[in-house]
Write a protein that holds these residues in place. Structure first.
Motif, PDB file in Angstrom:
ATOM      1  N   ASN A 275       0.692   3.077 -12.017  1.00 35.09           N
ATOM      2  CA  ASN A 275       0.183   1.878 -11.469  1.00 35.09           C
ATOM      3  C   ASN A 275       0.735   0.744 -11.951  1.00 35.09           C
ATOM      4  O   ASN A 275       0.644   0.234 -12.827  1.00 35.09           O
ATOM      5  CB  ASN A 275      -1.549   1.808 -12.003  1.00 35.09           C
ATOM      6  CG  ASN A 275      -2.008   0.697 -11.427  1.00 35.09           C
ATOM      7  OD1 ASN A 275      -1.535  -0.029 -10.291  1.00 35.09           O
ATOM      8  ND2 ASN A 275      -2.964   0.359 -11.839  1.00 35.09           N
ATOM      9  N   CYS A 276       1.899   0.181 -11.507  1.00 33.90           N
ATOM     10  CA  CYS A 276       2.711  -1.005 -11.690  1.00 33.90           C
ATOM     11  C   CYS A 276       2.671  -2.325 -11.018  1.00 33.90           C
ATOM     12  O   CYS A 276       2.865  -3.337 -11.246  1.00 33.90           O
ATOM     13  CB  CYS A 276       3.978  -0.453 -12.039  1.00 33.90           C
ATOM     14  SG  CYS A 276       4.736   0.139 -10.424  1.00 33.90           S
ATOM     15  N   ILE A 277       2.099  -2.287  -9.764  1.00 36.27           N
ATOM     16  CA  ILE A 277       1.613  -3.282  -8.842  1.00 36.27           C
ATOM     17  C   ILE A 277       0.325  -3.793  -8.592  1.00 36.27           C
ATOM     18  O   ILE A 277      -0.556  -2.962  -8.385  1.00 36.27           O
ATOM     19  CB  ILE A 277       2.291  -2.997  -7.479  1.00 36.27           C
ATOM     20  CG1 ILE A 277       3.878  -2.587  -7.566  1.00 36.27           C
ATOM     21  CG2 ILE A 277       1.962  -4.375  -6.473  1.00 36.27           C
ATOM     22  CD1 ILE A 277       4.541  -2.343  -6.072  1.00 36.27           C
ATOM     23  N   HIS A 278       0.198  -4.814  -9.200  1.00 33.08           N
ATOM     24  CA  HIS A 278      -1.482  -5.449  -9.355  1.00 33.08           C
ATOM     25  C   HIS A 278      -1.575  -6.400  -8.393  1.00 33.08           C
ATOM     26  O   HIS A 278      -0.867  -7.462  -8.155  1.00 33.08           O
ATOM     27  CB  HIS A 278      -1.855  -5.796 -10.823  1.00 33.08           C
ATOM     28  CG  HIS A 278      -1.238  -4.743 -11.838  1.00 33.08           C
ATOM     29  ND1 HIS A 278      -2.035  -3.745 -11.995  1.00 33.08           N
ATOM     30  CD2 HIS A 278      -0.126  -4.604 -12.837  1.00 33.08           C
ATOM     31  CE1 HIS A 278      -1.555  -2.819 -13.123  1.00 33.08           C
ATOM     32  NE2 HIS A 278      -0.367  -3.500 -13.418  1.00 33.08           N
ATOM     33  N   THR A 279      -2.933  -6.533  -7.733  1.00 37.42           N
ATOM     34  CA  THR A 279      -3.272  -7.680  -6.965  1.00 37.42           C
ATOM     35  C   THR A 279      -3.838  -8.733  -7.885  1.00 37.42           C
ATOM     36  O   THR A 279      -4.742  -8.416  -8.476  1.00 37.42           O
ATOM     37  CB  THR A 279      -4.426  -7.125  -5.992  1.00 37.42           C
ATOM     38  OG1 THR A 279      -3.794  -5.933  -5.035  1.00 37.42           O
ATOM     39  CG2 THR A 279      -4.787  -8.236  -4.973  1.00 37.42           C
TER      40      THR A 279
ATOM     41  N   ARG B  79       2.553   1.695  -3.534  1.00 33.89           N
ATOM     42  CA  ARG B  79       1.460   2.095  -4.258  1.00 33.89           C
ATOM     43  C   ARG B  79       1.214   3.535  -4.181  1.00 33.89           C
ATOM     44  O   ARG B  79       0.883   4.392  -4.909  1.00 33.89           O
ATOM     45  CB  ARG B  79       0.203   1.354  -4.303  1.00 33.89           C
ATOM     46  CG  ARG B  79       0.232  -0.008  -4.940  1.00 33.89           C
ATOM     47  CD  ARG B  79      -0.981  -1.008  -4.503  1.00 33.89           C
ATOM     48  NE  ARG B  79      -1.003  -1.952  -5.302  1.00 33.89           N
ATOM     49  CZ  ARG B  79      -2.019  -2.958  -5.263  1.00 33.89           C
ATOM     50  NH1 ARG B  79      -2.895  -2.765  -3.967  1.00 33.89           N
ATOM     51  NH2 ARG B  79      -1.806  -4.229  -5.886  1.00 33.89           N
ATOM     52  N   ASP B  80       1.060   4.109  -2.726  1.00 33.48           N
ATOM     53  CA  ASP B  80       0.441   5.551  -2.523  1.00 33.48           C
ATOM     54  C   ASP B  80       1.587   6.495  -3.196  1.00 33.48           C
ATOM     55  O   ASP B  80       1.240   7.387  -3.505  1.00 33.48           O
ATOM     56  CB  ASP B  80       0.593   5.680  -1.076  1.00 33.48           C
ATOM     57  CG  ASP B  80      -0.713   5.103  -0.284  1.00 33.48           C
ATOM     58  OD1 ASP B  80      -1.716   4.610  -1.186  1.00 33.48           O
ATOM     59  OD2 ASP B  80      -0.667   4.844   0.826  1.00 33.48           O
TER      60      ASP B  80
ATOM     61  N   LYS C 218       0.754  -1.063  -0.122  1.00 38.65           N
ATOM     62  CA  LYS C 218       0.196  -0.057  -0.151  1.00 38.65           C
ATOM     63  C   LYS C 218       0.695   1.243   0.079  1.00 38.65           C
ATOM     64  O   LYS C 218       0.642   2.346  -0.542  1.00 38.65           O
ATOM     65  CB  LYS C 218      -0.868  -0.090   1.378  1.00 38.65           C
ATOM     66  CG  LYS C 218      -1.929   1.075   1.266  1.00 38.65           C
ATOM     67  CD  LYS C 218      -2.770   1.391   2.489  1.00 38.65           C
ATOM     68  CE  LYS C 218      -3.735   2.340   2.430  1.00 38.65           C
ATOM     69  NZ  LYS C 218      -2.928   3.785   2.575  1.00 38.65           N
TER      70      LYS C 218
ATOM     71  N   TYR D  26       0.464 -10.840  -5.619  1.00 40.06           N
ATOM     72  CA  TYR D  26       0.925  -9.517  -6.219  1.00 40.06           C
ATOM     73  C   TYR D  26       1.743  -9.945  -7.752  1.00 40.06           C
ATOM     74  O   TYR D  26       2.314 -10.803  -7.766  1.00 40.06           O
ATOM     75  CB  TYR D  26       1.442  -8.379  -5.294  1.00 40.06           C
ATOM     76  CG  TYR D  26       0.587  -8.203  -4.221  1.00 40.06           C
ATOM     77  CD1 TYR D  26      -0.394  -6.956  -4.189  1.00 40.06           C
ATOM     78  CD2 TYR D  26       0.824  -8.530  -2.860  1.00 40.06           C
ATOM     79  CE1 TYR D  26      -1.037  -6.864  -3.269  1.00 40.06           C
ATOM     80  CE2 TYR D  26       0.054  -8.139  -1.872  1.00 40.06           C
ATOM     81  CZ  TYR D  26      -0.782  -7.207  -1.960  1.00 40.06           C
ATOM     82  OH  TYR D  26      -1.800  -6.869  -1.111  1.00 40.06           O
TER      83      TYR D  26
ATOM     84  N   SER E 116       1.353   6.535  -6.640  1.00 37.24           N
ATOM     85  CA  SER E 116      -0.123   7.090  -7.134  1.00 37.24           C
ATOM     86  C   SER E 116       0.003   8.651  -7.236  1.00 37.24           C
ATOM     87  O   SER E 116      -0.541   9.417  -8.099  1.00 37.24           O
ATOM     88  CB  SER E 116      -1.159   6.730  -6.365  1.00 37.24           C
ATOM     89  OG  SER E 116      -1.041   7.286  -5.143  1.00 37.24           O
TER      90      SER E 116
END
Length: 234
Positions: free
Chosen positions: A216-220, A207-208, A204, A226, A211
């Motif tokens: 946006n390069c790390i996907h769940t 990502r913060d 998180k 991940y 962002s």
């Protein structure tokens, strides 16, 4: 070789006495702070290698001490807390703590946790000393492994040591779907004592930071873990 320096910040004299004894016996130099204000002052003056930080202290609590230190430094911090609620543990990690130990605890456990953190630091230093640069150049950002820096349009992003290690591991395994257990094993080590949700907290924060630059390069991957996906520059 100089001794590693440990700052104990706690308002309980018994904690200082017991931990101080065990740390000294294990060849650590020990610095004592009895409240939050003293902890911040001694940190600036003594530059400890790691901090054992109690949450419930008079004057300034451990959360605020941690946040103040994190403004300027990424020294490892282990929170000491009598609280065992999930919210308190997650909050400590979110504001920058590396680990937490719930009271009452065994001094041997504290020593083990410190050794776990220090055991991973030399590998970081070794990477920094390599003459061959490892550079990842993507469309919107670059990662310099030697300098341990992520930049967007020449501006450095702020990542704490463990966040950088986690990001780097994901980058080195681009497109692979990695489970939380795999990330804990390879980034924190086999002997990590904390909650598996530590991974989620660090993801998180990464990502913060990204962002803010619309990255946006790390996907769940729901139910699995991940995945890092990003195109390199042509």
């Amino acid at each position: 070789m100089s001794q590693s320096k440990v700052l104990i910040a706690d308002d309980d004299p018994n904690v200082h006495e017991i931990l101080g004894l065990y740390l000294t016996e294990n060849q650590y130099e020990v610095i004592h702070a009895n409240n939050g204000k003293e902890a911040i002052s001694l940190f600036s003056k003594e530059k400890p290698d790691i901090i054992l930080l109690d949450i419930m202290m008079p004057d300034i609590d451990g959360y605020d001490v941690c946040k103040e230190i994190r403004k300027t430094a990424d020294v490892p911090i282990i929170m000491l807390t009598a609280k065992d609620e999930e919210f308190d543990r997650i909050l400590g990690l979110e504001i920058g703590a590396d680990d937490y130990i719930t009271k009452p605890f065994s001094p041997r456990e504290v020593i083990t946790r410190i050794k776990v953190i220090f055991r991973r630091l030399p590998s970081i230093q070794q990477k920094n000393d390599t003459s061959q640069e490892e550079l990842y150049d993507f469309k919107l950002f670059t990662i310099s492994v030697k300098e341990r820096v992520v930049t967007v349009n020449g501006k450095k992003l702020f990542f704490r040591p463990k966040e950088f290690e986690l990001l780097l591991y994901l980058v080195r395994h681009s497109n692979a779907v990695l489970t939380r257990e795999q990330l804990l094993e390879h980034v924190w080590g086999f002997d990590f004592f904390g909650d598996i949700r530590t991974v989620d907290v660090h993801i998180k924060r990464i990502r913060d930071e990204f962002s803010q630059h619309n990255i946006n390069c790390i996907h769940t991957v729901w139910g699995v873990g991940y995945q890092f996906q990003h195109s390199k520059k042509e």
